[in-house]
Write a protein that holds these residues in place. Structure first.
Motif, PDB file in Angstrom:
ATOM      1  N   SER A 155      49.505  27.730  47.003  1.00  0.00           N
ATOM      2  CA  SER A 155      48.374  28.626  47.254  1.00  0.00           C
ATOM      3  C   SER A 155      48.376  29.784  46.267  1.00  0.00           C
ATOM      4  O   SER A 155      49.435  30.263  45.846  1.00  0.00           O
ATOM      5  CB  SER A 155      48.435  29.175  48.680  1.00  0.00           C
ATOM      6  N   PHE A 156      47.152  30.269  45.935  1.00  0.00           N
ATOM      7  CA  PHE A 156      47.015  31.371  44.971  1.00  0.00           C
ATOM      8  C   PHE A 156      45.866  32.285  45.369  1.00  0.00           C
ATOM      9  O   PHE A 156      44.827  31.828  45.865  1.00  0.00           O
ATOM     10  CB  PHE A 156      46.724  30.829  43.562  1.00  0.00           C
ATOM     11  N   SER A 157      46.043  33.571  45.127  1.00  0.00           N
ATOM     12  CA  SER A 157      44.936  34.523  45.232  1.00  0.00           C
ATOM     13  C   SER A 157      44.690  35.173  43.865  1.00  0.00           C
ATOM     14  O   SER A 157      43.710  35.879  43.678  1.00  0.00           O
ATOM     15  CB  SER A 157      45.247  35.605  46.274  1.00  0.00           C
ATOM     16  N   SER A 158      45.586  34.908  42.923  1.00  0.00           N
ATOM     17  CA  SER A 158      45.460  35.429  41.551  1.00  0.00           C
ATOM     18  C   SER A 158      45.018  34.308  40.615  1.00  0.00           C
ATOM     19  O   SER A 158      45.672  33.266  40.538  1.00  0.00           O
ATOM     20  CB  SER A 158      46.797  36.003  41.075  1.00  0.00           C
ATOM     21  N   ASP A 159      43.920  34.521  39.900  1.00  0.00           N
ATOM     22  CA  ASP A 159      43.447  33.510  38.960  1.00  0.00           C
ATOM     23  C   ASP A 159      44.423  33.337  37.800  1.00  0.00           C
ATOM     24  O   ASP A 159      44.591  32.231  37.270  1.00  0.00           O
ATOM     25  CB  ASP A 159      42.048  33.850  38.445  1.00  0.00           C
ATOM     26  N   ILE A 160      45.098  34.412  37.422  1.00  0.00           N
ATOM     27  CA  ILE A 160      46.062  34.340  36.318  1.00  0.00           C
ATOM     28  C   ILE A 160      47.215  33.412  36.697  1.00  0.00           C
ATOM     29  O   ILE A 160      47.614  32.533  35.924  1.00  0.00           O
ATOM     30  CB  ILE A 160      46.589  35.747  35.959  1.00  0.00           C
ATOM     31  N   GLU A 161      47.758  33.616  37.893  1.00  0.00           N
ATOM     32  CA  GLU A 161      48.870  32.783  38.359  1.00  0.00           C
ATOM     33  C   GLU A 161      48.437  31.336  38.561  1.00  0.00           C
ATOM     34  O   GLU A 161      49.184  30.406  38.266  1.00  0.00           O
ATOM     35  CB  GLU A 161      49.440  33.349  39.663  1.00  0.00           C
ATOM     36  N   ALA A 162      47.227  31.143  39.077  1.00  0.00           N
ATOM     37  CA  ALA A 162      46.727  29.783  39.309  1.00  0.00           C
ATOM     38  C   ALA A 162      46.560  29.031  37.992  1.00  0.00           C
ATOM     39  O   ALA A 162      46.926  27.849  37.870  1.00  0.00           O
ATOM     40  CB  ALA A 162      45.399  29.842  40.053  1.00  0.00           C
ATOM     41  N   LYS A 163      46.034  29.718  36.964  1.00  0.00           N
ATOM     42  CA  LYS A 163      45.845  29.080  35.655  1.00  0.00           C
ATOM     43  C   LYS A 163      47.195  28.768  35.004  1.00  0.00           C
ATOM     44  O   LYS A 163      47.348  27.739  34.338  1.00  0.00           O
ATOM     45  CB  LYS A 163      45.019  30.002  34.743  1.00  0.00           C
ATOM     46  N   LYS A 164      48.144  29.657  35.205  1.00  0.00           N
ATOM     47  CA  LYS A 164      49.478  29.432  34.656  1.00  0.00           C
ATOM     48  C   LYS A 164      50.119  28.196  35.314  1.00  0.00           C
ATOM     49  O   LYS A 164      50.777  27.390  34.657  1.00  0.00           O
ATOM     50  CB  LYS A 164      50.348  30.671  34.928  1.00  0.00           C
ATOM     51  N   TYR A 165      49.891  28.058  36.622  1.00  0.00           N
ATOM     52  CA  TYR A 165      50.477  26.949  37.389  1.00  0.00           C
ATOM     53  C   TYR A 165      49.962  25.590  36.911  1.00  0.00           C
ATOM     54  O   TYR A 165      50.744  24.649  36.747  1.00  0.00           O
ATOM     55  CB  TYR A 165      50.140  27.149  38.867  1.00  0.00           C
ATOM     56  N   ILE A 166      48.650  25.478  36.670  1.00  0.00           N
ATOM     57  CA  ILE A 166      48.097  24.153  36.335  1.00  0.00           C
ATOM     58  C   ILE A 166      48.377  23.741  34.887  1.00  0.00           C
ATOM     59  O   ILE A 166      48.168  22.579  34.528  1.00  0.00           O
ATOM     60  CB  ILE A 166      46.579  24.074  36.624  1.00  0.00           C
ATOM     61  N   LYS A 167      48.875  24.680  34.049  1.00  0.00           N
ATOM     62  CA  LYS A 167      49.187  24.333  32.656  1.00  0.00           C
ATOM     63  C   LYS A 167      50.221  23.222  32.560  1.00  0.00           C
ATOM     64  O   LYS A 167      50.189  22.407  31.640  1.00  0.00           O
ATOM     65  CB  LYS A 167      49.718  25.578  31.914  1.00  0.00           C
ATOM     66  N   ASN A 168      51.148  23.201  33.503  1.00  0.00           N
ATOM     67  CA  ASN A 168      52.244  22.230  33.451  1.00  0.00           C
ATOM     68  C   ASN A 168      52.078  21.094  34.458  1.00  0.00           C
ATOM     69  O   ASN A 168      53.045  20.417  34.783  1.00  0.00           O
ATOM     70  CB  ASN A 168      53.572  22.952  33.711  1.00  0.00           C
ATOM     71  N   LYS A 169      50.850  20.914  34.960  1.00  0.00           N
ATOM     72  CA  LYS A 169      50.614  19.883  35.965  1.00  0.00           C
ATOM     73  C   LYS A 169      49.874  18.683  35.375  1.00  0.00           C
ATOM     74  O   LYS A 169      49.129  18.801  34.397  1.00  0.00           O
ATOM     75  CB  LYS A 169      49.797  20.455  37.135  1.00  0.00           C
ATOM     76  N   ASN A 170      50.097  17.543  35.999  1.00  0.00           N
ATOM     77  CA  ASN A 170      49.348  16.340  35.617  1.00  0.00           C
ATOM     78  C   ASN A 170      47.997  16.336  36.329  1.00  0.00           C
ATOM     79  O   ASN A 170      47.890  16.705  37.496  1.00  0.00           O
ATOM     80  CB  ASN A 170      50.128  15.084  36.001  1.00  0.00           C
ATOM     81  N   PHE A 171      46.982  15.893  35.608  1.00  0.00           N
ATOM     82  CA  PHE A 171      45.643  15.822  36.190  1.00  0.00           C
ATOM     83  C   PHE A 171      45.335  14.380  36.586  1.00  0.00           C
ATOM     84  O   PHE A 171      45.934  13.460  36.037  1.00  0.00           O
ATOM     85  CB  PHE A 171      44.619  16.357  35.170  1.00  0.00           C
ATOM     86  N   PRO A 172      44.401  14.209  37.556  1.00  0.00           N
ATOM     87  CA  PRO A 172      43.568  15.214  38.216  1.00  0.00           C
ATOM     88  C   PRO A 172      44.316  16.012  39.261  1.00  0.00           C
ATOM     89  O   PRO A 172      45.374  15.613  39.738  1.00  0.00           O
ATOM     90  CB  PRO A 172      42.454  14.381  38.862  1.00  0.00           C
ATOM     91  N   LEU A 173      43.734  17.161  39.605  1.00  0.00           N
ATOM     92  CA  LEU A 173      44.224  18.015  40.679  1.00  0.00           C
ATOM     93  C   LEU A 173      43.058  18.318  41.625  1.00  0.00           C
ATOM     94  O   LEU A 173      41.892  18.159  41.249  1.00  0.00           O
ATOM     95  CB  LEU A 173      44.771  19.335  40.123  1.00  0.00           C
TER      96      LEU A 173
END
Length: 434
Positions: free
Chosen positions: A125-143
């Motif tokens: 879970s995220f309330s910060s867009d900065i943290e959320a964008k940082k998180y998906i950088k290292n994830k496999n898509f789709p999400l």
């Protein structure tokens, strides 16, 4: 007995229609109702105007000496309508405000599943867009990105690239697409399989399962286009055999009821588990709802042979244990419903369009019903007043015959901009995604 049904959609029309069949019920008030529930036998619409809120509904129920209330929309449940009704000595079916967090907050429900070993996909879970964008950088898509709060079934976005993900995060957290409901988001691992709506009525102890349904949430054929509140459904779902059905109760429904009780928020009312079943029958819970689904309710009311009012009364009295099995409660036939929507739905539905229904539309109590949703009756003319307008629902020996009947009858309805899917129930074991 007097009954109050809260809501104005197709689900509420179907609920009122079914309750009206009970010999024990004399009056059914629907607040606010729609063109399908205007002075229909025992059923009457109630316009509370600016008092259409939980306090106004309590005052109405007390004034009319309502014996039982059924809540359609999740909004009122999340706001605590059950707590308020009960504190005023009124019988009502539904979860308390604390228990309704299962639907009201995606973060709460996912964390609850994790704590209680209920199968679901990995998330954060995220309330910060900065943290959320940082998180998906290292994830496999789709999400899958979801608004934490209520969003009328539209707060889900499947993203297939980093650019799509960043755009969705900005849409939810920066632009507040769903207002306070998207003040925080949940980012989930993407899972595939076949989708199932599993609904059970519970009094907090005893569980009364309903037949399985499959909902079609995307706007367009072949599961294309944006998410909607639901464009059609059918029941039962053939690939959910008795073994899988029993596993769902054992691995999802019972642990949910037990877990809520253990955590001090006992759950009573309709528990809806949106499930994804993998190719090797692994179960994943996509979401919880704390009320009947729409259009699942329309399909289930058509299949129901038993007295719905009696069932609801037993649940409100915490006495479901008195009901011996459900073998004779449901019709063995299949039921299928197709939603007719306004042009521009789901983003900007076109309202105020005159609805023309041919006199040849073969409506009868047993085999075919036209459940109204976003409709309004003015000066004898029925017009569109919402995104999802009608749900044509049938009962037939099997899904194939049900499809034939529905799509034949749909040709007899017309209004400017009218749209609907042409493939509801076409693929009985269709592959879906969350």
């Amino acid at each position: 007995m007097k009954v109050l049904v809260i809501g104005g959609g197709g689900r509420e029309h179907a609920i009122a229609w079914k309750i009206a069949k009970s010999k024990k019920v004399t009056n059914i008030f629907v607040a606010p109702g729609n063109a399908g529930t205007v002075n229909d036998g025992k059923i009457i619409n109630v316009d509370l105007g600016e008092n259409y809120n939980i306090r106004g509904l309590v005052e109405f129920a007390m004034k009319k000496s309502v014996d039982l209330t059924i809540v359609g929309p999740e909004k009122f449940l999340v706001e605590g309508i059950v707590d308020l009704f009960k504190s005023n000595g009124l019988s009502i079916v539904g979860p308390t405000k604390l228990a309704a967090r299962l639907e009201g907050s995606k973060n709460f429900s996912k964390s609850f599943m994790l704590r209680n070993s209920i199968p679901t996909s990995k998330f954060k879970s995220f309330s910060s867009d900065i943290e959320a964008k940082k998180y998906i950088k290292n994830k496999n898509f789709p999400l899958v990105i979801k608004a934490d709060g209520l969003a009328s079934g539209k707060g889900v976005t499947i993203v297939h690239s980093l650019a799509d993900g960043n755009s969705a995060i900005e849409d939810y957290l920066e632009k507040k697409r769903f207002g306070s409901s998207s003040a925080s988001i949940v980012i989930e691992e993407f899972v595939t399989g076949r989708e199932v709506s599993f609904i059970a009525l519970t009094d907090g102890d005893t569980i009364f399962p309903f037949p399985t349904c499959q909902d079609h949430k995307r706007l367009l054929d072949d599961d294309q286009g944006p998410n909607t509140g639901g464009m059609g459904a059918y029941s039962p779902v053939a690939f959910v055999n008795k073994q899988l059905h029993d596993r769902i109760i054992k691995e999802v429904i019972k642990p949910t009821i037990d877990g809520m009780k253990k955590e001090g928020s006992p759950f009573a009312g309709f528990l809806y588990a949106g499930l994804m079943i993998s190719s090797n029958n692994e179960i994943n819970v996509l979401e919880y709802n704390c009320r009947l689904g729409d259009p699942e309710a329309q399909v289930l009311m058509m299949k129901m042979k038993g007295d719905f009012f009696e069932l609801l009364k037993l649940a409100s009295d915490k006495n479901l244990v008195r009901l011996n099995g459900n073998e004779n409660f449901w019709d063995c036939y299949a039921s299928l419903g197709v939603v007719v929507a306004s042009g521009g739905y789901p983003e900007k539905p076109e309202l105020g369009k005159k609805i023309e229904i041919s006199a040849d539309l073969d409506i009868n109590d047993d085999q075919l019903q036209l459940f109204h949703a976003g409709t309004d009756l003015k000066d004898g003319v029925t017009k569109t007043s919402g995104g999802r307008v009608l749900c044509v629902t049938v009962l037939a020996p099997n899904v194939i015959k049900a499809r034939e009947k529905v799509y034949s009858e749909l040709k007899k309805i017309r209004f400017v901009g009218m749209q609907y899917r042409h493939d509801i129930g076409k693929y009985l074991e269709n592959k879906s995604t969350n």
